[in-house]
Design a protein around this motif. Structure first.
Motif, mmCIF file in Angstrom:
data_model
loop_
_atom_site.group_PDB
_atom_site.id
_atom_site.type_symbol
_atom_site.label_atom_id
_atom_site.label_comp_id
_atom_site.label_asym_id
_atom_site.label_seq_id
_atom_site.Cartn_x
_atom_site.Cartn_y
_atom_site.Cartn_z
ATOM 1 N N GLY A 197 14.364 -91.333 -7.875
ATOM 2 C CA GLY A 197 15.360 -90.294 -7.645
ATOM 3 C C GLY A 197 16.545 -90.424 -8.582
ATOM 4 O O GLY A 197 16.992 -89.444 -9.202
ATOM 5 N N GLY A 198 17.075 -91.648 -8.706
ATOM 6 C CA GLY A 198 18.178 -91.886 -9.623
ATOM 7 C C GLY A 198 17.780 -91.609 -11.057
ATOM 8 O O GLY A 198 18.575 -91.090 -11.851
ATOM 9 N N ALA A 199 16.538 -91.948 -11.415
ATOM 10 C CA ALA A 199 16.055 -91.708 -12.778
ATOM 11 C C ALA A 199 16.088 -90.221 -13.101
ATOM 12 O O ALA A 199 16.515 -89.810 -14.192
ATOM 13 N N LEU A 200 15.662 -89.388 -12.168
ATOM 14 C CA LEU A 200 15.630 -87.944 -12.418
ATOM 15 C C LEU A 200 17.033 -87.352 -12.478
ATOM 16 O O LEU A 200 17.306 -86.455 -13.284
ATOM 17 N N VAL A 201 17.941 -87.846 -11.642
ATOM 18 C CA VAL A 201 19.324 -87.352 -11.668
ATOM 19 C C VAL A 201 19.963 -87.605 -13.027
ATOM 20 O O VAL A 201 20.583 -86.718 -13.629
ATOM 21 N N TRP A 202 19.794 -88.818 -13.541
ATOM 22 C CA TRP A 202 20.382 -89.147 -14.838
ATOM 23 C C TRP A 202 19.652 -88.463 -15.973
ATOM 24 O O TRP A 202 20.251 -88.114 -17.003
ATOM 25 N N SER A 203 18.345 -88.231 -15.809
ATOM 26 C CA SER A 203 17.608 -87.476 -16.814
ATOM 27 C C SER A 203 18.122 -86.043 -16.890
ATOM 28 O O SER A 203 18.276 -85.474 -17.985
ATOM 29 N N ASP A 204 18.407 -85.436 -15.736
ATOM 30 C CA ASP A 204 19.005 -84.093 -15.717
ATOM 31 C C ASP A 204 20.322 -84.069 -16.494
ATOM 32 O O ASP A 204 20.598 -83.130 -17.242
ATOM 33 N N GLU A 205 21.131 -85.110 -16.295
ATOM 34 C CA GLU A 205 22.411 -85.198 -16.996
ATOM 35 C C GLU A 205 22.192 -85.299 -18.503
ATOM 36 O O GLU A 205 22.895 -84.648 -19.293
ATOM 37 N N ALA A 206 21.231 -86.088 -18.915
ATOM 38 C CA ALA A 206 20.950 -86.254 -20.336
ATOM 39 C C ALA A 206 20.496 -84.944 -20.969
ATOM 40 O O ALA A 206 20.959 -84.560 -22.055
ATOM 41 N N ILE A 207 19.594 -84.242 -20.290
ATOM 42 C CA ILE A 207 19.095 -82.961 -20.808
ATOM 43 C C ILE A 207 20.231 -81.943 -20.880
ATOM 44 O O ILE A 207 20.384 -81.210 -21.876
ATOM 45 N N ARG A 208 21.067 -81.914 -19.846
ATOM 46 C CA ARG A 208 22.192 -80.970 -19.807
ATOM 47 C C ARG A 208 23.172 -81.219 -20.964
ATOM 48 O O ARG A 208 23.600 -80.283 -21.650
ATOM 49 N N ASP A 209 23.514 -82.484 -21.197
ATOM 50 C CA ASP A 209 24.443 -82.797 -22.280
ATOM 51 C C ASP A 209 23.840 -82.488 -23.644
ATOM 52 O O ASP A 209 24.536 -82.001 -24.553
ATOM 53 N N ALA A 210 22.543 -82.774 -23.804
ATOM 54 C CA ALA A 210 21.890 -82.482 -25.083
ATOM 55 C C ALA A 210 21.885 -80.983 -25.363
ATOM 56 O O ALA A 210 22.113 -80.549 -26.496
ATOM 57 N N ARG A 211 21.635 -80.187 -24.328
ATOM 58 C CA ARG A 211 21.639 -78.728 -24.507
ATOM 59 C C ARG A 211 23.039 -78.204 -24.786
ATOM 60 O O ARG A 211 23.225 -77.314 -25.619
ATOM 61 N N GLU A 212 24.044 -78.787 -24.094
ATOM 62 C CA GLU A 212 25.419 -78.351 -24.342
ATOM 63 C C GLU A 212 25.837 -78.670 -25.771
ATOM 64 O O GLU A 212 26.585 -77.914 -26.397
ATOM 65 N N ALA A 213 25.330 -79.771 -26.309
ATOM 66 C CA ALA A 213 25.651 -80.140 -27.687
ATOM 67 C C ALA A 213 24.849 -79.335 -28.693
ATOM 68 O O ALA A 213 25.105 -79.424 -29.897
ATOM 69 N N ALA A 214 23.875 -78.548 -28.219
ATOM 70 C CA ALA A 214 23.023 -77.713 -29.084
ATOM 71 C C ALA A 214 22.297 -78.558 -30.126
ATOM 72 O O ALA A 214 22.166 -78.172 -31.288
ATOM 73 N N ASP A 215 21.816 -79.724 -29.700
ATOM 74 C CA ASP A 215 21.057 -80.601 -30.582
ATOM 75 C C ASP A 215 19.600 -80.568 -30.121
ATOM 76 O O ASP A 215 19.228 -81.213 -29.143
ATOM 77 N N THR A 216 18.770 -79.814 -30.831
ATOM 78 C CA THR A 216 17.390 -79.606 -30.378
ATOM 79 C C THR A 216 16.571 -80.897 -30.433
ATOM 80 O O THR A 216 15.693 -81.109 -29.589
ATOM 81 N N LEU A 217 16.848 -81.756 -31.414
ATOM 82 C CA LEU A 217 16.097 -83.006 -31.495
ATOM 83 C C LEU A 217 16.443 -83.910 -30.320
ATOM 84 O O LEU A 217 15.556 -84.515 -29.702
ATOM 85 N N LEU A 218 17.717 -83.991 -29.985
ATOM 86 C CA LEU A 218 18.124 -84.809 -28.846
ATOM 87 C C LEU A 218 17.572 -84.225 -27.552
ATOM 88 O O LEU A 218 17.137 -84.964 -26.660
ATOM 89 N N GLU A 219 17.559 -82.903 -27.428
ATOM 90 C CA GLU A 219 16.987 -82.281 -26.228
ATOM 91 C C GLU A 219 15.501 -82.609 -26.118
ATOM 92 O O GLU A 219 14.996 -82.931 -25.037
ATOM 93 N N ALA A 220 14.785 -82.533 -27.255
ATOM 94 C CA ALA A 220 13.360 -82.858 -27.250
ATOM 95 C C ALA A 220 13.139 -84.312 -26.842
ATOM 96 O O ALA A 220 12.213 -84.640 -26.091
ATOM 97 N N TYR A 221 14.006 -85.185 -27.320
ATOM 98 C CA TYR A 221 13.925 -86.601 -26.979
ATOM 99 C C TYR A 221 14.103 -86.805 -25.475
ATOM 100 O O TYR A 221 13.331 -87.542 -24.836
#
Length: 400
Positions: A197-221
């Motif tokens: 559960g904690g893993a998915l919560v932090w993964s959501d945060e990572a994906i959200r920040d990558a998208r906000e930064a508009a970095d497609t490679l980081l989002e893919a990662y």
């Protein structure tokens, strides 16, 4: 200067211990190790040493000359650095924020400049970014216990979040990217610590920040890494979809492409699709063999990791004998890491499914010791899936 409720030397003792990921009990052991034979014989029990450390950190008692010397030896600092107040400002901001104080890694000027940026984020600059990158790099190690990494990186993430909200525009995006990487690392540590559960919560945060930064490679990662957060057959289709989505975002560099195909293969194995699993594993091996990959993100996509995942796929598909062939060609390295503990747990699983029960029990025993030593709860969960003969199953329950 903001006041704190303990003396500066007491705060410094605490932040130095926390930065090294030592419990008070661990520090007590290190004090005994730092003593010569005559001094060690006069030291109190470990329980008493742990109690004394608690008193020192609370500022209720100051270490005497003997303990001061042992503390300096254990931390690798001189007495002036530990007890004199020249670096009071540095100690203060580390104590208040929880961001680890890595003694000797940064100059006094770098510490002071970062502390000023903590107080006023608009002062943040490229040097502040470099400081936090260095802290993240210092804790990106598989020999650390996942729960310890989580505890030390949470305040780091909070500090980075403040910067990407309040820093000036030239560096705000850089902090946002760093926040995404930090969140993704914390996510993986929750996964290794047995907290899906904690893993998915932090993964959501990572994906959200990558998208906000508009970095497609980081989002893919971040998407590719999220695909590896499930080891069960609950929703193998989602694992496949995430891996495919990562490759659809951008043309991935070889190691990241291999990571994506690794996890897709895992999803196909959990779904029982042997042909697609084999195809993706072959493709991931081809990507790993390609030269010239300078991916900057932190993840393990080595040949050893690839072989461990192949073994897992074969076990999930019911081909334990084939898994054993790989394991015996490439046995887990004898390192005290959570990754090695998980690989050994997979090995025990393969032996059990191949009805090699004695080898399964012995490997499970070794994996159990290492999993407890390294805090690898994911490895313990894998061991719980091992099916043994009824009498040996009882032995396994006793072990666990």
């Amino acid at each position: 200067m903001v006041a704190i409720d303990v003396p500066i030397w007491s705060a410094r003792l605490q932040v130095l211990r926390r930065a090294r990921l030592w419990s008070r009990r661990e520090l007590g052991k290190r004090l005994a190790d730092a003593a010569d034979e005559a001094t060690r014989d006069r030291l109190p029990t470990l329980e008493t040493l742990t109690w004394l450390i608690r008193l020192w950190e609370a500022g209720e008692r100051r270490p005497d000359e003997r303990y001061s010397e042992l503390l300096c030896r254990a931390f690798g600092v001189d007495e002036a650095e530990l007890f004199v107040g020249d670096a009071a400002g540095t100690t203060l901001w580390h104590y208040l924020t929880g961001i680890p104080l890595l003694s000797g890694m940064f100059t006094a000027e770098e510490e002071e400049r970062t502390g000023r940026a903590i107080e006023a984020p608009q002062r943040a600059d490229d040097g502040t970014i470099s400081y936090f990158k260095a802290v993240l790099d210092a804790y990106t190690r598989t020999d650390l216990r996942p729960a310890d990494v989580i505890n030390v990186l949470r305040p780091v993430f909070e500090g980075i979040e403040e910067f990407h909200r309040d820093a000036s525009s030239p560096v705000r995006r850089a902090f946002l990217l760093l926040a995404a990487e930090n969140a993704e690392l914390i996510s993986r540590m929750h996964h290794e610590a047995g907290d899906p559960g904690g893993a998915l919560v932090w993964s959501d945060e990572a994906i959200r920040d990558a998208r906000e930064a508009a970095d497609t490679l980081l989002e893919a990662y971040t998407l590719a890494q999220r695909g590896g957060l499930s080891d069960t057959a609950d929703d193998p289709g989602q694992i496949v979809d995430l891996a495919v989505a990562a490759r659809e975002r951008v043309n991935l560099p070889p190691r990241m492409d291999a990571l994506s195909r690794h996890h897709e293969a895992q999803g196909h194995a959990l779904a029982g699709d042997r042909d697609m699993c084999r195809r993706r594993l072959e493709e991931s091996a081809q990507s790993l063999a390609e030269p010239g990959d300078d991916t900057r993100y932190r993840f393990d996509c080595s040949i050893e990791a690839h072989n461990t995942l192949c073994v897992g796929c074969l076990v999930d598909l019911g081909y334990a004998r084939s898994a054993i062939e790989i394991l015996e060609q490439e046995p887990p390295k004898a390192l005290s890491t959570y990754a090695t503990a998980y690989a050994m747990a997979r090995m025990a699983h393969a032996y059990a499914d191949a009805h090699e029960r004695e080898r399964a029990v012995e490997t499970a025993r070794q994996a159990l010791v290492l999993a407890r030593q390294t805090g690898a709860l994911r490895a313990l969960h894998e061991l719980a899936r091992v099916q043994l003969h009824p009498r040996q199953a009882r032995r396994k329950r006793i072990l666990l």
